[in-house]
Design a protein around this motif. Structure first.
Motif, PDB file in Angstrom:
ATOM      1  N   VAL A  94       0.848  -1.187   0.000  1.00 47.72           N
ATOM      2  CA  VAL A  94       0.000   0.000   0.000  1.00 47.72           C
ATOM      3  C   VAL A  94       0.887   1.242   0.000  1.00 47.72           C
ATOM      4  N   VAL A  95       0.685   2.135  -0.962  1.00 48.15           N
ATOM      5  CA  VAL A  95       1.443   3.385  -1.018  1.00 48.15           C
ATOM      6  C   VAL A  95       0.787   4.391  -0.074  1.00 48.15           C
ATOM      7  N   HIS A  96       1.552   4.857   0.914  1.00 49.73           N
ATOM      8  CA  HIS A  96       1.013   5.767   1.931  1.00 49.73           C
ATOM      9  C   HIS A  96       1.297   7.233   1.617  1.00 49.73           C
ATOM     10  N   PHE A  97       2.411   7.497   0.933  1.00 45.10           N
ATOM     11  CA  PHE A  97       2.782   8.891   0.736  1.00 45.10           C
ATOM     12  C   PHE A  97       3.683   9.038  -0.478  1.00 45.10           C
ATOM     13  N   SER A  98       3.422  10.055  -1.267  1.00 42.25           N
ATOM     14  CA  SER A  98       4.288  10.468  -2.361  1.00 42.25           C
ATOM     15  C   SER A  98       4.119  11.981  -2.487  1.00 42.25           C
ATOM     16  N   PRO A  99       5.184  12.770  -2.315  1.00 38.48           N
ATOM     17  CA  PRO A  99       5.042  14.233  -2.254  1.00 38.48           C
ATOM     18  C   PRO A  99       4.596  14.830  -3.579  1.00 38.48           C
TER      19      PRO A  99
END
Length: 500
Positions: free
Chosen positions: A176-181
């Motif tokens: 699961v991808v939680h964060f990408s700026p």
């Protein structure tokens, strides 16, 4: 015993590049600055350099030929040494983290590097392959995880190098991808990191070169003096500098933190980042010993924070602080949210206790040795800054104000609490650091009291967590009763930890 392998032949080129990089300053002196020199020192220095370079290349070839590795069912078996053989065995069960790094060299030759960090210390702290094909890196990682059962099964490794390269830079499909700026967050990060200040020395170094472009009367006056005496030039210079700083800082931050992604599955946390130099790092959740949420003074102003995972085992010799950081410029609310999403077994609370009033007076009345020593140095040295040597005492007063402000902020920011099986401490003045750990992860505690603290009913406590280096966390001037309750709380650890 499986087949014994030599390292990739490009290992020779890679090692030679490292040596040239480390001797770059000597090369510049001998062959650039002294290019036309007939000095015997320079002449024989060049001859010695070429002899050493030839000897180094021969040594690197022999080292590549003699250094081998074997993958058994349970361990790495490494054979090293040129003149004397050394063989060491590193069990897969000791592997804590895996890190892949692809710099410009790797990109050019379509290879990568992979490092297996272990829980050991010294020479066995890591098993590093500086140059491997992506397919071989995947095979090594697959072998480790299949035999130790510390990670989910890794898909079969494709022999196609391009497909393998794509796999190494991404987390597993079920993660699961939680964060990408976003672009806006990267620009904001460029200001917070103060990376734009790196361009100031570059701008300053160009002032002398501007003399040749200006009229003779201006050259005699000096570029800086010429600008400072004209308000409109000052305005233009400041605006130009600000624009250069913004552009330079944004580019630097984008290259370093571009393509940043934080993902996780049930077993691991995956961190990938970088444009020119790509880094992929995985942290096994069960090895997380504590969590730190840190805020510098600038980050506090902008409402940002950095979440660091304190892990057992080594995290590599290079940029350790960056490796275990989720992202250095997270909004505070997002930072807390990420902790709960990625590590649901850790619980943060906003309800924390303040230090008693006695702690405030103890901190304010304690002599500041830093200020006393700095004042003594200023008194005898009297630095001539901008012609203000007679006003050294003003610098001393400014330092004293900063010390007092720091102590007041430290008192206001300090918080402590115990909730269930967690301890949560926050300390800091202009910047703050919040520490969260499970009781089972704290391997040592200490409660101490000096004479003054005894009189005021206060105590200091410290905790120790496994990490590399070992993490020591201190909290000063808590009430004595709470310190005793903390000690009693820690004794409950015996029910949570099985002693082998």
């Amino acid at each position: 015993m499986k087949e014994t392998n030599r390292h990739h032949p490009l290992q020779i080129v890679y090692d030679l590049g490292v040596i040239i990089k480390n001797t770059f300053f000597i090369i510049v002196i001998l062959f650039v600055f002294q290019a036309g020199s007939d000095s015997p020192f320079v002449k024989y220095g060049r001859i010695a350099f070429f002899i050493l370079l030839a000897g180094t290349i021969i040594y690197l070839v022999f080292r590549w030929y003699t250094h081998k590795y074997t993958l058994t069912q349970t361990a790495f078996v490494l054979t090293e040494g040129v003149f004397s053989k050394k063989r060491k065995t590193v069990p897969y069960s000791k592997v804590q983290h895996v890190k892949r790094k692809t710099n410009l060299f790797h990109r050019i030759f379509r290879v990568t590097s992979i490092t297996f960090e272990t829980s050991s210390q010294g020479d066995d702290s890591s098993v590093k392959f500086d140059v491997v094909t992506p397919a071989e890196a995947g095979r090594l990682e697959k072998q480790v995880y299949q035999q130790t059962s510390i990670d989910q099964e890794i898909d079969s490794v494709s022999q196609d190098a391009e497909e393998a390269t794509q796999q190494e830079e991404e987390a597993p499909a079920d993660a699961v991808v939680h964060f990408s700026p976003t672009k806006k967050e990267v620009i904001k990060a460029s200001f917070t990191s103060l990376s734009f200040l790196a361009i100031i020395p570059l701008v300053g170094s160009q002032f002398n070169k501007l003399d040749d472009l200006l009229p003779d009367d201006v050259q005699g006056e000096g570029v800086l003096s010429f600008i400072l005496e004209r308000w409109w030039l000052i305005t233009l210079a400041v605006l130009a500098l600000i624009i250069l700083l913004m552009i330079g800082g944004a580019i630097w931050t984008f290259l370093k933190y571009g393509k940043y992604e934080i993902a996780s599955d049930s077993e691991k946390v995956y961190i990938t980042k970088g444009i020119l130099e790509e880094t992929a790092f995985s942290i096994t959740k069960k090895n997380v010993q504590a969590i730190q949420i840190q805020q510098s003074f600038m980050k506090r102003i902008l409402g940002l924070a950095e979440v660091k995972l304190v892990c057992a085992g080594a995290l590599g010799d290079d940029n350790t602080d960056e490796v275990n950081s989720l992202y250095p410029f997270l909004p505070v609310a997002k930072a807390h949210q990420l902790v709960e999403e990625i590590l649901p077994s850790y619980k943060l609370t906003d309800t924390m206790q303040r230090l008693p009033r006695e702690a405030f007076w103890l901190r304010m009345l304690t002599p500041s040795w830093f200020w006393l020593i700095a004042t003594a140095v200023l008194y005898f040295w009297k630095p001539d800054l901008f012609g203000l040597s007679d006003y050294w005492w003003a610098i001393s007063i400014i330092l004293l104000v900063l010390v007092i402000m720091s102590r007041i902020l430290n008192f206001k920011n300090s918080r402590y609490t115990i909730h269930d099986t967690f301890i949560q401490l926050r300390t800091g003045g202009f910047g703050t650091s919040l520490f969260l750990s499970k009781r089972s992860r704290v391997i040592e505690v200490e409660v101490s009291r000096n004479i003054v603290q005894k009189k005021l009913g206060l105590a200091s406590l410290s905790t120790v967590n496994r990490a590399n280096p070992v993490l020591h966390t201190n909290m000063n001037d808590v009430p004595q009763e709470w310190a005793e309750a903390f000690f009693a709380w820690y004794k409950g650890r015996n029910q949570e930890v099985e002693l082998k």
